[in-house]
Design an enzyme around this catalytic site. Sequence first.
Site, PDB file in Angstrom:
ATOM      1  N   LYS A 183       0.850  -1.188   0.000  1.00 56.40           N
ATOM      2  CA  LYS A 183       0.000   0.000   0.000  1.00 56.40           C
ATOM      3  C   LYS A 183       0.884   1.235   0.000  1.00 56.40           C
ATOM      4  O   LYS A 183       1.741   1.407   0.865  1.00 56.40           O
ATOM      5  CB  LYS A 183      -0.894   0.017   1.235  1.00 56.40           C
ATOM      6  CG  LYS A 183      -1.964   1.092   1.186  1.00 56.40           C
ATOM      7  CD  LYS A 183      -2.985   0.851   0.070  1.00 56.40           C
ATOM      8  CE  LYS A 183      -4.280   0.274   0.564  1.00 56.40           C
ATOM      9  NZ  LYS A 183      -5.144  -0.242  -0.493  1.00 56.40           N
ATOM     10  N   THR A 196      -3.166  -5.192   0.648  1.00 59.84           N
ATOM     11  CA  THR A 196      -2.639  -3.840   0.882  1.00 59.84           C
ATOM     12  C   THR A 196      -3.579  -3.072   1.810  1.00 59.84           C
ATOM     13  O   THR A 196      -3.135  -2.204   2.551  1.00 59.84           O
ATOM     14  CB  THR A 196      -2.439  -3.078  -0.448  1.00 59.84           C
ATOM     15  OG1 THR A 196      -3.697  -2.832  -1.070  1.00 59.84           O
ATOM     16  CG2 THR A 196      -1.543  -3.862  -1.395  1.00 59.84           C
ATOM     17  N   PHE A 201      32.418  28.666 -13.494  1.00 56.09           N
ATOM     18  CA  PHE A 201      32.423  27.474 -14.350  1.00 56.09           C
ATOM     19  C   PHE A 201      33.268  27.767 -15.578  1.00 56.09           C
ATOM     20  O   PHE A 201      32.874  28.524 -16.457  1.00 56.09           O
ATOM     21  CB  PHE A 201      30.997  27.072 -14.751  1.00 56.09           C
ATOM     22  CG  PHE A 201      30.924  25.737 -15.448  1.00 56.09           C
ATOM     23  CD1 PHE A 201      31.471  24.593 -14.877  1.00 56.09           C
ATOM     24  CD2 PHE A 201      30.324  25.609 -16.699  1.00 56.09           C
ATOM     25  CE1 PHE A 201      31.424  23.356 -15.519  1.00 56.09           C
ATOM     26  CE2 PHE A 201      30.265  24.374 -17.351  1.00 56.09           C
ATOM     27  CZ  PHE A 201      30.813  23.258 -16.755  1.00 56.09           C
ATOM     28  N   ARG A 251      28.649  33.304 -11.453  1.00 57.10           N
ATOM     29  CA  ARG A 251      27.292  32.931 -11.879  1.00 57.10           C
ATOM     30  C   ARG A 251      26.458  32.641 -10.640  1.00 57.10           C
ATOM     31  O   ARG A 251      26.988  32.472  -9.544  1.00 57.10           O
ATOM     32  CB  ARG A 251      27.325  31.699 -12.792  1.00 57.10           C
ATOM     33  CG  ARG A 251      27.867  30.455 -12.136  1.00 57.10           C
ATOM     34  CD  ARG A 251      27.626  29.206 -13.009  1.00 57.10           C
ATOM     35  NE  ARG A 251      28.079  28.005 -12.300  1.00 57.10           N
ATOM     36  CZ  ARG A 251      27.912  26.762 -12.739  1.00 57.10           C
ATOM     37  NH1 ARG A 251      27.308  26.546 -13.900  1.00 57.10           N
ATOM     38  NH2 ARG A 251      28.342  25.734 -12.039  1.00 57.10           N
ATOM     39  N   GLN A 306      29.310  19.714  -9.350  1.00 55.21           N
ATOM     40  CA  GLN A 306      29.835  18.439  -8.851  1.00 55.21           C
ATOM     41  C   GLN A 306      30.687  18.651  -7.593  1.00 55.21           C
ATOM     42  O   GLN A 306      30.617  17.861  -6.648  1.00 55.21           O
ATOM     43  CB  GLN A 306      30.703  17.746  -9.922  1.00 55.21           C
ATOM     44  CG  GLN A 306      29.930  17.048 -11.018  1.00 55.21           C
ATOM     45  CD  GLN A 306      29.697  17.920 -12.227  1.00 55.21           C
ATOM     46  OE1 GLN A 306      29.580  19.156 -12.087  1.00 55.21           O
ATOM     47  NE2 GLN A 306      29.603  17.324 -13.400  1.00 55.21           N
ATOM     48  N   HIS A 350      19.257  26.635 -13.848  1.00 61.17           N
ATOM     49  CA  HIS A 350      19.983  27.708 -14.522  1.00 61.17           C
ATOM     50  C   HIS A 350      19.312  29.064 -14.315  1.00 61.17           C
ATOM     51  O   HIS A 350      18.110  29.216 -14.493  1.00 61.17           O
ATOM     52  CB  HIS A 350      20.078  27.419 -16.015  1.00 61.17           C
ATOM     53  CG  HIS A 350      20.694  26.095 -16.328  1.00 61.17           C
ATOM     54  ND1 HIS A 350      21.934  25.719 -15.867  1.00 61.17           N
ATOM     55  CD2 HIS A 350      20.233  25.035 -17.052  1.00 61.17           C
ATOM     56  CE1 HIS A 350      22.217  24.493 -16.301  1.00 61.17           C
ATOM     57  NE2 HIS A 350      21.187  24.052 -17.012  1.00 61.17           N
TER      58      HIS A 350
END
Lengths: 287, 287, 287, 287
Positions: free
Chosen positions: C12, C57, C154, C171, C214, C242
């Site tokens: 369930k 369930t 970046f 950024r 990362q 973004h």
Amino acid sequence: MGITLGPNQYGKAETRVVRVNRHGDHHEIKDLNVSVALSGEMTAVHLTGDNAAVLPTDTQKNTVFAFAREHGIASAEAFGLLLARHFVRSQPTVHRARVSVEEYAWDRIPVTGHSFVRRGQEVRTARVAHDGERTHVVSGLRDLTVLNSAGSEFWGFLKDEYTTLPETRDRILATVVNAEWRHTDLGTAWDTSYGTVRGLLLEAFAGTHSLSLQQTLYAMGRRVLEECPSICEVRLSMPNKHHFAVDLEAFGLDNPNEVFHAADRPYGLIEGSVLRDDVPAAEEAWW
Amino acid sequence: MGITLGPNQYGKAETRVVRVNRHGDHHEIKDLNVSVALSGEMTAVHLTGDNAAVLPTDTQKNTVFAFAREHGIASAEAFGLLLARHFVRSQPTVHRARVSVEEYAWDRIPVTGHSFVRRGQEVRTARVAHDGERTHVVSGLRDLTVLNSAGSEFWGFLKDEYTTLPETRDRILATVVNAEWRHTDLGTAWDTSYGTVRGLLLEAFAGTHSLSLQQTLYAMGRRVLEECPSICEVRLSMPNKHHFAVDLEAFGLDNPNEVFHAADRPYGLIEGSVLRDDVPAAEEAWW
Amino acid sequence: MGITLGPNQYGKAETRVVRVNRHGDHHEIKDLNVSVALSGEMTAVHLTGDNAAVLPTDTQKNTVFAFAREHGIASAEAFGLLLARHFVRSQPTVHRARVSVEEYAWDRIPVTGHSFVRRGQEVRTARVAHDGERTHVVSGLRDLTVLNSAGSEFWGFLKDEYTTLPETRDRILATVVNAEWRHTDLGTAWDTSYGTVRGLLLEAFAGTHSLSLQQTLYAMGRRVLEECPSICEVRLSMPNKHHFAVDLEAFGLDNPNEVFHAADRPYGLIEGSVLRDDVPAAEEAWW
Amino acid sequence: MGITLGPNQYGKAETRVVRVNRHGDHHEIKDLNVSVALSGEMTAVHLTGDNAAVLPTDTQKNTVFAFAREHGIASAEAFGLLLARHFVRSQPTVHRARVSVEEYAWDRIPVTGHSFVRRGQEVRTARVAHDGERTHVVSGLRDLTVLNSAGSEFWGFLKDEYTTLPETRDRILATVVNAEWRHTDLGTAWDTSYGTVRGLLLEAFAGTHSLSLQQTLYAMGRRVLEECPSICEVRLSMPNKHHFAVDLEAFGLDNPNEVFHAADRPYGLIEGSVLRDDVPAAEEAWW
């Protein structure tokens, strides 16, 4: 100076009722989402919590289920009419009832008489308003997504210091049709009428060479009014689902309107109504 | 004792590419949502932020659009294969690529050759995994809603001190089919295969007299494997969308399984796979 | 060659239980969404529809509610442990139970002891897996949206013929943290631990000068492992939401990284895990 | 009899603008979703596709971004006022502008001056309508979820043949506050006012011993009007999020209002407005 209660309504929203009609092994189903809203002598409950005039929303839900058993569900509109009239007629404190219905369509799986697959395109809608004297029925649909990959232009528009959009003679026109239409004939064959209007909207969308989404919107509404004498008003809300031709020049590729980015937000939103000029307005039909 | 980087991947998700093929006034469209995930020599970027091995996700997006122009989109699977192989072949630091695709189907509006209405039933899916040597293709669909209003029972189950559910010999069985199937033949005619599998799933759902949703699920997977020699594994996830017969006794009404409440939550959830016993497992095909 | 049943589970899903503890006028509430999945001797039900090994369930749902009354809800993890062990212990046909919990947090409205406003940030999660011998607990959160308006760069990434992204030294870095962490100590003070990990994730996100998402992801996982000896593995899935600096040059305006368009799709998606290298893997803890 | 164009408007919806204000290392952010709708001399575009009176929605989007740079975003209301007046003043064909804003709140992560976590409770809203002469500002919030685990009753209601609901002197009252309030003073300190109204709504919800959700709704609106002289009208829409006490008798357990099932659908829906009786209605402020 005082503080006072303004317009108000209450009810049970989104009762999900499924009705099976059994003709031996051949079944039919109606799958609805029913919302009820009542108004009337509701000052006491707001000011003091006195519920003597209040029909519980739980009772409204029970009524939806019981009516599905007693009367069946002939169509979204017919079921809404039954319910709206019942609440006003049976409860003196209720002066107005609005019943809004969503209907989900199912197609047969042609293996048994009782197997179905949900169609999944648009949701059909209906709203019924009844105040004891007048009754209004508005039918509609939402979430019908359509696209023309040719036959759409956009140019000759206003330009100010913030305008950068280039004119175009060839663009994708994509939208999600959300439409509602008001009936003047309460004896309409609702399911037939729905199919007719849906078909007209699609035809007008596809068949209109478009210089603006407004033009397409108006053409869709006009087509419905031209073909359906007992419909007096069409309201449309249509987002312009932008499909941007991707600039591939940096990769040494041209893009003769073949590759597009389907954008999410922002989007244009075009809202408008098309009316018969000899039918009185009835704003109360719409809320 | 040390802390170390475990499995990881990165990429651009949900690039919404629409490809129009123009044959004079007769257009065809492919409407995809493409997600790329790459893995490989990614320790440096995680530990020090050195991006020398990282192909930007923006580049991945550009590649999706450029490939749509250069190679067209023959099918979700074929497009995924092109992309997955490209990323691994062209970038030594990328050892594995996974491309996941959703495809939205459109029907023609038979007024022009360039007018379409979105079908709106299931979403077609594909995932391709390629690591330089092995390539896996998994096709699928999700959100295909089906219902049997007869031919479903549930009884003979375990009972403990918390069991109150009555046994039933007649219930509505409704579910949303989410299925994926793994191919052993990379030369499959993908669009034909998809239509075949979809049809088999519907047929098996409708044609199985069901004593439990597990039985139906297994029958659906088995049917696909029986009919499609180059499919070796089917995974299904199917919620049991409960339709409860409403008790109308308090209103003096019986309910011979005609009026149901379609419940939202909780719901049963049945997940299972059906396999050929002579095909090696390939867990890496699925993530 | 034969067709056979593969891995499967059922249960369930999404039982929405709210538990009120009353200490006079001072109340406490726990608001959970509990999903149970069981597996074991389920071949018969799949192949023939024989339900003799199947605990319905519906019974699982009843058990969730009854246990909330009998045992209370000390924490999401503790409640999951109670349930998972119960199903395996009480039913010989059930060999493994997985209980997944979402918890919604409420803050007090400081007017009464029984008034609350839903916090609305992240959803707390827990999953417990028990197979009669081993027990795993994974805690987590999802939908915690965070943003750094400075301290993110970046550059230095791979460039191929499809790369157009300019390098940047400044950024916006915005993401939605979806994290889960595995415990080695089943005697953990779950609520305290949750608050600690949540705080560490936020601190590491904010405190890491980021050269890539990362790197930030790894720093967040590492921080948790460094500070929490009884957590052995952290898995993170973080979309790169973004925020594009808008080019305002056409309007005679510069944009020194002040005005951004928050884009929907596509988005980067970074997924990774951080591990202790001396703790054995336990993939079964995660599904 | 003729067919004619009725009320209409068009514009760019959901422009997602984020504005960063930098004071050295200490940043402030405003995160808005801005929708513009214009109306005026739009007959030609609907009837013939002549766009000469149409300011493209793309230009409206550009204006949002450019104004964020030129004027900053002092508050949702102030930004809406700037935009609405600009469109009407600068384009003779535009007779009316409506700007609707959603604002998402962020809290600081106290590690840097530029790190934020999204608050995640309610969404703040504002709508501004301007037609060249009159200007209306309506502020609001939506999705503020609140719950009282005591102090709520429901009894003394109407009973008909479909009523089965038992009366109760102790129930959970949970709702999602969706509220909007109209200002008479365009010089209001918008952010301060918002915080005040939000606090009053929470206080009145918590502090009202409730005999019906209608009573609570009215008390919330009245409290705002009593405390805020320059607010003249409050509109509230509040679902009754039913929490049903679970019947545990079958398991030998009582349930003294401690264990509840939080239901999804159907739900009650209570809508109402509270007004000053000496302020003229201004329906045009609301659409």
